[in-house]
Write an enzyme that holds these catalytic residues in place. Structure first.
Site, PDB file in Angstrom:
ATOM      1  N   HIS A 137     -12.735   6.431   8.740  1.00  0.00           N
ATOM      2  CA  HIS A 137     -13.896   5.570   8.932  1.00  0.00           C
ATOM      3  C   HIS A 137     -14.096   4.777   7.650  1.00  0.00           C
ATOM      4  O   HIS A 137     -14.235   5.342   6.568  1.00  0.00           O
ATOM      5  CB  HIS A 137     -15.158   6.374   9.250  1.00  0.00           C
ATOM      6  CG  HIS A 137     -16.339   5.510   9.564  1.00  0.00           C
ATOM      7  ND1 HIS A 137     -16.670   5.142  10.859  1.00  0.00           N
ATOM      8  CD2 HIS A 137     -17.241   4.898   8.765  1.00  0.00           C
ATOM      9  CE1 HIS A 137     -17.732   4.366  10.838  1.00  0.00           C
ATOM     10  NE2 HIS A 137     -18.095   4.191   9.578  1.00  0.00           N
ATOM     11  N   CYS A 138     -14.096   3.467   7.756  1.00  0.00           N
ATOM     12  CA  CYS A 138     -14.171   2.594   6.579  1.00  0.00           C
ATOM     13  C   CYS A 138     -15.549   1.943   6.491  1.00  0.00           C
ATOM     14  O   CYS A 138     -15.955   1.202   7.398  1.00  0.00           O
ATOM     15  CB  CYS A 138     -13.084   1.519   6.657  1.00  0.00           C
ATOM     16  SG  CYS A 138     -13.061   0.403   5.237  1.00  0.00           S
ATOM     17  N   VAL A 139     -16.278   2.232   5.413  1.00  0.00           N
ATOM     18  CA  VAL A 139     -17.612   1.656   5.253  1.00  0.00           C
ATOM     19  C   VAL A 139     -17.544   0.149   4.998  1.00  0.00           C
ATOM     20  O   VAL A 139     -18.493  -0.582   5.285  1.00  0.00           O
ATOM     21  CB  VAL A 139     -18.380   2.350   4.104  1.00  0.00           C
ATOM     22  CG1 VAL A 139     -18.630   3.804   4.441  1.00  0.00           C
ATOM     23  CG2 VAL A 139     -17.619   2.232   2.780  1.00  0.00           C
TER      24      VAL A 139
ATOM     25  N   VAL B 289     -17.367  -1.315   8.362  1.00  0.00           N
ATOM     26  CA  VAL B 289     -18.441  -0.776   9.207  1.00  0.00           C
ATOM     27  C   VAL B 289     -17.890  -0.339  10.560  1.00  0.00           C
ATOM     28  O   VAL B 289     -18.479  -0.615  11.600  1.00  0.00           O
ATOM     29  CB  VAL B 289     -19.572  -1.816   9.398  1.00  0.00           C
ATOM     30  CG1 VAL B 289     -20.858  -1.103   9.794  1.00  0.00           C
ATOM     31  CG2 VAL B 289     -19.787  -2.632   8.146  1.00  0.00           C
TER      32      VAL B 289
END
Length: 307
Positions: free
Chosen positions: A154-156, A159
Site C-alpha cells: 500500500h503506497c501512501v 493513496v
C-alpha cells in the site's frame, strides 16, 4: 501478555485508519513539488533563456521539451496508479482446480489462517477478515480493508494499493519520476553552484529560494526513487512482489519464475508499443489472464510443496 497483544493490534488499526486520511494531502503534496519544480525550471531559469542568445535558446528549448515530455508521462502514470483499482476478488469467486496435478499455492502455509480442502487435497486460501476465498498471490490490505489481487504494497504517495492491475503504472511512475528529477537536478545544478559563489546572483530572493528548494527536493527524490526502482526491477525479473519476496524466503522453489523475458511480460504485456505507457493493448488483456490478477502461469515442472 494477551493484554499487550491486544494493545498492539489496536494501535496498528489506528495507524491504518490514519493512513486512509492522508489521501488528498499526499496528492496535493505531490502536485506541490511538481508546481515548485515547474516554477523553478520553466518560469525562473530556462523560460527566460528562450529570449537570449542562439546557444542559450537551443539549450533551453532542448531542456524544456524533455522536461515537459517526462512530466506529462510522470503525471499520466501517477494518476493511472491513483485512479486504477489494483484488483479485487470477484463476488463468489472459486478457484479453478487442477485435478490432475492437485498443486497447492507455495505461500498458503505461511499466509493462510484458515483453509478448506477440495477433492484434490489442494488447500484453498481463505481470508477471515473479508470472509471469502483468496486467489493465488492475493493478500489482505489493512489500510484499504479488503483483499487485493497480487498485492505488492500500500503506497501512501499514490493513496492506493499497488496490485495486479496497476503495478505496471506504478513502475512507470517510478521510472519517469527518476528521469524527470535527474533532469531537473542536472538542469538546476549551475544555478545551485552559483548560489554559493561570490559573484552577483541575478533574480529576486523568492525566485532564488524556489530554485534552491526545487534542486534539493529533486535531488532527494532522484536518489530515493533510484533505490526503489532498482528493487522493483529485481522483483519483476523474478516475478515476485514485495510481499512475496519476503514470504518466499522459506520456499525452495518459486513456481511463477518463468524467466526474465516472460516475467517482464507478466507485468508489462507482450505488445512492445505499450511497454512505456500506462495502458495495455486489447489483445494483451484478452490473451494474458495474469494482467487481470486471478490466474498466473507457473513452471510446468514445479514440484508441489507440502505444508
Amino acid at each position: 501478555m494477551h493484554r499487550s497483544g491486544a494493545t498492539m493490534a489496536w494501535n496498528v488499526f489506528k495507524f491504518c485508519t490514519a493512513l486512509r486520511g492522508l489521501g488528498s494531502i499526499m496528492i496535493l503534496l505531490v502536485l506541490g513539488v511538481v508546481g515548485v519544480t515547474y516554477y523553478a525550471v520553466v518560469l525562473t531559469v530556462y523560460g527566460p533563456y528562450l529570449f537570449g542568445g542562439l546557444l542559450d535558446c537551443l539549450i533551453a528549448t532542448a531542456v524544456l521539451i524533455l522536461f515537459h515530455s517526462l512530466l506529462a508521462m510522470l503525471l499520466w502514470s501517477y494518476f493511472a496508479v491513483v485512479f486504477t483499482d489494483p484488483g479485487s476478488v470477484p463476488p463468489n469467486w472459486r478457484p479453478a482446480i487442477d485435478e490432475e496435478r492437485g498443486e497447492a499455492d507455495p505461500l498458503v502455509g505461511s499466509e493462510s489462517s484458515h483453509g478448506q480442502s477440495d477433492r484434490s487435497n489442494q488447500q484453498i486460501r481463505y481470508c477471515r477478515k473479508c470472509n471469502q476465498l483468496k486467489p493465488p498471490r492475493c493478500h489482505h490490505c489493512s489500510v484499504c480493508g479488503r483483499c487485493v489481487l497480487k498485492m505488492d504494497h500500500h503506497c501512501v504517495w499514490v493513496v492506493n494499493c499497488v496490485g495486479a492491475q496497476n503495478y505496471k503504472y506504478f513502475l512507470l511512475f517510478l521510472f519517469y519520476t527518476f528521469w524527470e528529477t535527474t533532469l531537473v537536478t542536472l538542469s538546476l545544478l549551475p544555478e545551485f553552484i552559483a548560489f554559493f559563489s561570490d559573484g552577483e546572483i541575478i533574480g529576486s530572493p523568492g525566485s532564488l529560494a524556489t530554485t534552491f528548494l526545487a534542486f534539493v527536493l529533486n535531488l532527494a527524490f532522484a536518489l530515493s526513487v533510484l533505490g526503489f526502482l532498482i528493487m522493483h526491477i529485481n522483483l519483476v525479473s523474478g516475478n515476485t512482489t514485495t510481499i512475496e519476496a519476503y514470504e518466499k524466503k522459506t520456499t525452495p522453489k518459486w513456481r511463477y519464475d518463468l524467466g526474465r523475458r516472460k516475467n517482464f511480460e507478466q507485468v508489462f504485456g507482450m505488445d512492445k508499443r505499450y511497454w512505456f505507457i500506462p495502458a495495455y493493448s486489447e489483445e494483451d488483456l484478452r490473451k494474458m489472464p495474469a494482467l487481470h490478477g486471478l490466474e498466473y502461469p507457473s513452471k510446468p515442472d514445479f514440484e508441489c510443496q507440502e505444508f
